[in-house]
Design a protein around this motif. Structure first.
Motif, PDB file in Angstrom:
ATOM      1  N   UNK A   1      44.127  74.951  24.911  1.00 37.51           N
ATOM      2  CA  UNK A   1      43.607  75.996  24.367  1.00 37.51           C
ATOM      3  C   UNK A   1      42.440  75.511  23.399  1.00 37.51           C
ATOM      4  N   UNK A   2      41.244  75.564  23.462  1.00 37.53           N
ATOM      5  CA  UNK A   2      40.157  75.462  22.731  1.00 37.53           C
ATOM      6  C   UNK A   2      39.834  76.427  21.671  1.00 37.53           C
ATOM      7  N   UNK A   3      40.023  76.595  20.456  1.00 40.09           N
ATOM      8  CA  UNK A   3      39.751  77.522  19.516  1.00 40.09           C
ATOM      9  C   UNK A   3      38.241  77.107  18.778  1.00 40.09           C
ATOM     10  N   UNK A   4      37.334  78.212  18.728  1.00 39.97           N
ATOM     11  CA  UNK A   4      36.177  77.972  17.967  1.00 39.97           C
ATOM     12  C   UNK A   4      36.018  79.102  17.168  1.00 39.97           C
ATOM     13  N   UNK A   5      35.485  79.002  16.009  1.00 43.48           N
ATOM     14  CA  UNK A   5      34.949  80.061  15.248  1.00 43.48           C
ATOM     15  C   UNK A   5      33.791  80.549  15.768  1.00 43.48           C
ATOM     16  N   UNK A   6      33.405  81.987  15.818  1.00 49.50           N
ATOM     17  CA  UNK A   6      32.281  82.402  16.642  1.00 49.50           C
ATOM     18  C   UNK A   6      30.948  82.850  15.486  1.00 49.50           C
ATOM     19  N   UNK A   7      30.166  83.258  16.221  1.00 52.01           N
ATOM     20  CA  UNK A   7      28.880  83.711  15.080  1.00 52.01           C
ATOM     21  C   UNK A   7      29.372  84.848  14.245  1.00 52.01           C
ATOM     22  N   UNK A   8      30.221  85.683  14.523  1.00 50.83           N
ATOM     23  CA  UNK A   8      30.593  86.770  13.643  1.00 50.83           C
ATOM     24  C   UNK A   8      31.888  86.255  12.662  1.00 50.83           C
TER      25      UNK A   8
END
Length: 364
Positions: A143-150
């Motif tokens: 599971x690769x988590x990443x903050x998004x542009x929002x």
């Protein structure tokens, strides 16, 4: 005092000469030997512990792509199968300032890793939005988590039969640029982040399911200080600094509200691990102290009311980051990245009472 919406040293893509690290960048293989990983000069390098306790390396695991090498960031996760999963950020060809998340895996200690493959960006394409986090569930799915542009969180998960699901938007806004991912004792993935108004937890309730965002817990948090560990009960405990410089612990599944353990010795990120001390299961925290040394504190696991007392170790450094784990005998193994140089490591002495460490030594 750090502003609650800002990390003490806010990370950004390529803004620091020292590597940015997430997760378990010191791993132990099935045969008991350790591997250490760092991003360096646009690629990832690895050191491998030898049977006699010495280290070999660094060996390149590659990383350059059509638009150049990797950024100075690496996230590492390991499953119960002992496979090591590496996540890095790489500039996107033809898109100035844009990055993509790339993945590789090492199946066996000392062996080559697979070729780096792109798994995209949480917004399809875009610039750096935060430092990704990785966790591997009980069935070996990444599971690769990443903050998004929002400012919320997104995740991309591996499928059972190979390949990846599309990016799932986990919602949220104004989250910490460096969330913490971990797997609990049931093999389910959890993600913790902070917000301008408190703490946020995302958790799986079924195998392979999308993690669900729970209600925000109002709390005073310093962003960029989060660390987590899975305790002997199988439940996860999050550690962080509040705005008054106190170390706090929060464990929702144990109904533990944010609890003060003691005063922090520095302002930066915490590290957390578990080991045996005098035959007892203990949780160990680490943080760089105000004078530049690494400080450790231990307490009986899941007994937060015992509080903590810090003990400094090693020499003073301008910038370091630590990772804590345990050897096959249950004793603590610590490693620290010192600036841009080779990591240094130490182990808990076998014959001593309490948490007593051997001398620190470079691995390369």
């Amino acid at each position: 005092m750090a502003n609650r919406s800002q990390a003490p040293n806010a990370p950004s893509d390529g803004s620091s000469t020292a590597p940015l690290l997430q997760g378990d960048w010191l791993t132990r293989g099935a045969e008991g030997r350790f591997s250490a990983y760092l991003p360096r000069d646009g690629e990832v390098v690895r050191w491998t512990e030898q049977p006699d306790g010495s280290w070999s390396g660094p060996v390149s695991l590659g990383g350059p792509g059509p638009a150049g090498g990797l950024t100075p960031f690496l996230a590492v996760g390991q499953g119960v199968d002992r496979y090591v999963h590496l996540l890095a950020l790489r500039p996107t060809a033809g898109e100035e300032g844009h990055v993509e998340l790339v993945h590789s895996v090492q199946f066996q200690t000392g062996r080559p890793a697979l070729e780096w493959r792109s798994i995209g960006h949480s917004n399809g394409k875009g610039p750096w939005t935060g430092n990704p986090a990785v966790a591997v569930d009980g069935r070996g799915r990444v599971y690769a988590f990443m903050r998004n542009g929002g400012g919320g969180l997104s995740v991309r998960a591996q499928k059972d039969a190979g390949g990846w699901h599309p990016w799932w938007d986990l919602l949220g806004s104004k989250t910490d640029p460096s969330p913490v991912a971990i797997t609990n004792g049931s093999g389910f993935v959890e993600l913790f982040s902070s917000h301008a108004k408190g703490l946020v937890r995302y958790v799986q309730r079924e195998s392979g399911a999308r993690p669900l965002r729970e209600e925000l817990l109002p709390a005073s948090v310093t962003m960029g200080t989060l660390a987590a560990t899975t305790g002997p009960s199988g439940h996860v405990t999050l550690f962080y600094l509040d705005q008054d410089g106190q170390v706090r612990a929060w464990s929702p599944e144990r109904s533990l509200e944010p609890t003060v353990l003691g005063k922090a010795v520095g302002t930066g990120r915490l590290s957390a691990g578990r080991c045996l001390i005098d035959g007892s299961e203990q949780t160990v925290l680490a943080q760089q102290s105000a004078d530049g040394r690494l400080a450790l504190a231990a307490f009986p696991s899941e007994q937060e009311t015992e509080g903590i007392q810090w003990s400094e170790t090693g020499e003073r450094h301008g910038e370091l980051a630590a990772v804590l784990t345990r050897g096959g005998d249950g004793r603590l193994v610590a490693m620290a990245r010192v600036g841009t140089g080779a990591p240094i490591t130490t182990r808990q002495k076998a014959s001593a009472e309490g948490l007593v460490l051997e001398g620190w030594r470079s691995i390369g």
